[in-house]
Motif scaffolding. Sequence first.
Motif, PDB file in Angstrom:
ATOM      1  N   MET A   1      -5.074  28.345   3.915  1.00  0.00           N
ATOM      2  CA  MET A   1      -3.642  28.158   4.031  1.00  0.00           C
ATOM      3  C   MET A   1      -3.378  26.879   4.820  1.00  0.00           C
ATOM      4  SD  MET A   1      -2.315  32.001   4.861  1.00  0.00           S
ATOM      5  CE  MET A   1      -0.633  31.661   4.470  1.00  0.00           C
ATOM      6  N   ARG A   2      -2.257  26.302   4.550  1.00  0.00           N
ATOM      7  CA  ARG A   2      -1.864  25.081   5.243  1.00  0.00           C
ATOM      8  C   ARG A   2      -0.635  25.324   6.103  1.00  0.00           C
ATOM      9  NH1 ARG A   2      -2.275  19.862   1.357  1.00  0.00           N
ATOM     10  NH2 ARG A   2      -4.462  20.094   0.841  1.00  0.00           N
ATOM     11  N   SER A   3      -0.532  24.518   7.139  1.00  0.00           N
ATOM     12  CA  SER A   3       0.669  24.545   7.961  1.00  0.00           C
ATOM     13  C   SER A   3       1.799  23.890   7.189  1.00  0.00           C
ATOM     14  CB  SER A   3       0.448  23.744   9.251  1.00  0.00           C
ATOM     15  OG  SER A   3      -0.622  24.266   9.979  1.00  0.00           O
ATOM     16  N   TYR A   4       3.024  24.205   7.581  1.00  0.00           N
ATOM     17  CA  TYR A   4       4.158  23.485   7.009  1.00  0.00           C
ATOM     18  C   TYR A   4       4.076  22.046   7.517  1.00  0.00           C
ATOM     19  CZ  TYR A   4       6.314  27.853   5.511  1.00  0.00           C
ATOM     20  OH  TYR A   4       6.571  29.042   4.892  1.00  0.00           O
ATOM     21  N   PRO A   5       4.330  21.059   6.663  1.00  0.00           N
ATOM     22  CA  PRO A   5       4.211  19.657   7.109  1.00  0.00           C
ATOM     23  C   PRO A   5       5.237  19.316   8.182  1.00  0.00           C
ATOM     24  CG  PRO A   5       4.980  19.795   4.818  1.00  0.00           C
ATOM     25  CD  PRO A   5       4.710  21.186   5.276  1.00  0.00           C
TER      26      PRO A   5
ATOM     27  N   ALA B   1      -5.018  31.203  14.721  1.00  0.00           N
ATOM     28  CA  ALA B   1      -5.954  32.002  13.914  1.00  0.00           C
ATOM     29  C   ALA B   1      -7.091  31.130  13.395  1.00  0.00           C
ATOM     30  CB  ALA B   1      -5.215  32.660  12.756  1.00  0.00           C
ATOM     31  N   ARG B   2      -6.774  29.920  12.975  1.00  0.00           N
ATOM     32  CA  ARG B   2      -7.797  29.011  12.461  1.00  0.00           C
ATOM     33  C   ARG B   2      -8.835  28.689  13.532  1.00  0.00           C
ATOM     34  NH1 ARG B   2      -4.762  24.868  10.040  1.00  0.00           N
ATOM     35  NH2 ARG B   2      -4.857  26.058   8.114  1.00  0.00           N
TER      36      ARG B   2
ATOM     37  N   THR C   1       2.155  29.222  -1.370  1.00  0.00           N
ATOM     38  CA  THR C   1       3.480  29.018  -0.781  1.00  0.00           C
ATOM     39  C   THR C   1       4.161  30.356  -0.539  1.00  0.00           C
ATOM     40  OG1 THR C   1       3.695  26.885  -1.886  1.00  0.00           O
ATOM     41  CG2 THR C   1       5.733  27.906  -1.109  1.00  0.00           C
ATOM     42  N   ARG C   2       4.069  31.254  -1.490  1.00  0.00           N
ATOM     43  CA  ARG C   2       4.679  32.576  -1.362  1.00  0.00           C
ATOM     44  C   ARG C   2       4.038  33.367  -0.206  1.00  0.00           C
ATOM     45  NH1 ARG C   2       3.648  35.076  -6.262  1.00  0.00           N
ATOM     46  NH2 ARG C   2       4.997  33.519  -7.189  1.00  0.00           N
ATOM     47  N   VAL C   3       2.719  33.307  -0.113  1.00  0.00           N
ATOM     48  CA  VAL C   3       2.018  34.024   0.964  1.00  0.00           C
ATOM     49  C   VAL C   3       2.405  33.433   2.318  1.00  0.00           C
ATOM     50  CG1 VAL C   3      -0.253  34.499   1.957  1.00  0.00           C
ATOM     51  CG2 VAL C   3       0.108  34.796  -0.493  1.00  0.00           C
ATOM     52  N   SER C   4       2.481  32.104   2.404  1.00  0.00           N
ATOM     53  CA  SER C   4       2.888  31.456   3.668  1.00  0.00           C
ATOM     54  C   SER C   4       4.278  31.916   4.083  1.00  0.00           C
ATOM     55  CB  SER C   4       2.866  29.936   3.519  1.00  0.00           C
ATOM     56  OG  SER C   4       1.568  29.479   3.294  1.00  0.00           O
ATOM     57  N   GLU C   5       5.189  31.988   3.134  1.00  0.00           N
ATOM     58  CA  GLU C   5       6.549  32.428   3.438  1.00  0.00           C
ATOM     59  C   GLU C   5       6.569  33.884   3.898  1.00  0.00           C
ATOM     60  OE1 GLU C   5       8.661  31.572  -0.166  1.00  0.00           O
ATOM     61  OE2 GLU C   5       8.723  29.420   0.255  1.00  0.00           O
ATOM     62  N   GLN C   6       5.739  34.720   3.289  1.00  0.00           N
ATOM     63  CA  GLN C   6       5.670  36.119   3.697  1.00  0.00           C
ATOM     64  C   GLN C   6       5.156  36.241   5.134  1.00  0.00           C
ATOM     65  OE1 GLN C   6       3.243  37.722   0.541  1.00  0.00           O
ATOM     66  NE2 GLN C   6       5.014  38.282  -0.713  1.00  0.00           N
ATOM     67  N   TYR C   7       4.117  35.470   5.464  1.00  0.00           N
ATOM     68  CA  TYR C   7       3.612  35.491   6.839  1.00  0.00           C
ATOM     69  C   TYR C   7       4.658  34.952   7.811  1.00  0.00           C
ATOM     70  CZ  TYR C   7      -1.224  36.947   6.109  1.00  0.00           C
ATOM     71  OH  TYR C   7      -2.349  37.659   5.838  1.00  0.00           O
ATOM     72  N   ALA C   8       5.327  33.862   7.452  1.00  0.00           N
ATOM     73  CA  ALA C   8       6.347  33.295   8.331  1.00  0.00           C
ATOM     74  C   ALA C   8       7.445  34.321   8.605  1.00  0.00           C
ATOM     75  CB  ALA C   8       6.935  32.030   7.705  1.00  0.00           C
ATOM     76  N   ASN C   9       7.857  35.038   7.574  1.00  0.00           N
ATOM     77  CA  ASN C   9       8.876  36.076   7.765  1.00  0.00           C
ATOM     78  C   ASN C   9       8.347  37.228   8.613  1.00  0.00           C
ATOM     79  OD1 ASN C   9      10.881  34.758   6.322  1.00  0.00           O
ATOM     80  ND2 ASN C   9      10.182  35.597   4.375  1.00  0.00           N
ATOM     81  N   PHE C  10       7.096  37.612   8.406  1.00  0.00           N
ATOM     82  CA  PHE C  10       6.495  38.678   9.202  1.00  0.00           C
ATOM     83  C   PHE C  10       6.439  38.290  10.677  1.00  0.00           C
ATOM     84  CE2 PHE C  10       2.675  40.473  11.211  1.00  0.00           C
ATOM     85  CZ  PHE C  10       2.992  41.829  11.142  1.00  0.00           C
ATOM     86  N   PHE C  11       5.997  37.056  10.958  1.00  0.00           N
ATOM     87  CA  PHE C  11       5.890  36.596  12.344  1.00  0.00           C
ATOM     88  C   PHE C  11       7.265  36.506  13.004  1.00  0.00           C
ATOM     89  CE2 PHE C  11       1.857  34.147  11.020  1.00  0.00           C
ATOM     90  CZ  PHE C  11       1.077  35.267  11.229  1.00  0.00           C
ATOM     91  N   GLY C  12       8.301  36.301  12.216  1.00  0.00           N
ATOM     92  CA  GLY C  12       9.650  36.208  12.759  1.00  0.00           C
ATOM     93  C   GLY C  12      10.332  37.555  12.911  1.00  0.00           C
ATOM     94  N   ASN C  13       9.749  38.599  12.360  1.00  0.00           N
ATOM     95  CA  ASN C  13      10.376  39.927  12.405  1.00  0.00           C
ATOM     96  C   ASN C  13       9.435  40.956  13.019  1.00  0.00           C
ATOM     97  OD1 ASN C  13      12.930  39.300  11.032  1.00  0.00           O
ATOM     98  ND2 ASN C  13      11.617  38.787   9.319  1.00  0.00           N
TER      99      ASN C  13
END
Length: 140
Positions: free
Chosen positions: A1-5, A24-25, A112-124
Amino acid sequence: MRSYPRSSALNRTKKVFNNRLNRARRVVESAFGIMSAKWSIYRRPIIASMSTATKIVQVTCCLHHYIVSHEAEMSSAQGFYSILSTEERSAGSYALRDIENAGLASYSVHVTRVSEQYANFFGNKGTVPWQWEKAMRNHF
């Protein structure tokens, strides 16, 4: 996975994602360095099926845990497993290689979809007390 630029306008959620992904990395790379220093199979590409490679990783993790947890019971002459020499510490440094782009458009959409899911999880639900301050202080 990549970080958001960094070049894009990062909101708090994306900054938290970048911070948590980078943490995590570092943990994974450290663990891989330790394992590759002790188990030579990790010093080169594993040429095996996915199920065999998975079993290799599981077995070496179990053996590593067993040895470390029982090392205290060994005599001082035998108890040397978890002490890494300089050569052993550097042995893992070349083992991780960047994965080349597979060239699959669907792969990019999936990541991209997985990154967004993790970002939402970390925010909630996956929020930890220190993440907001840490993410806002750092420029991820």
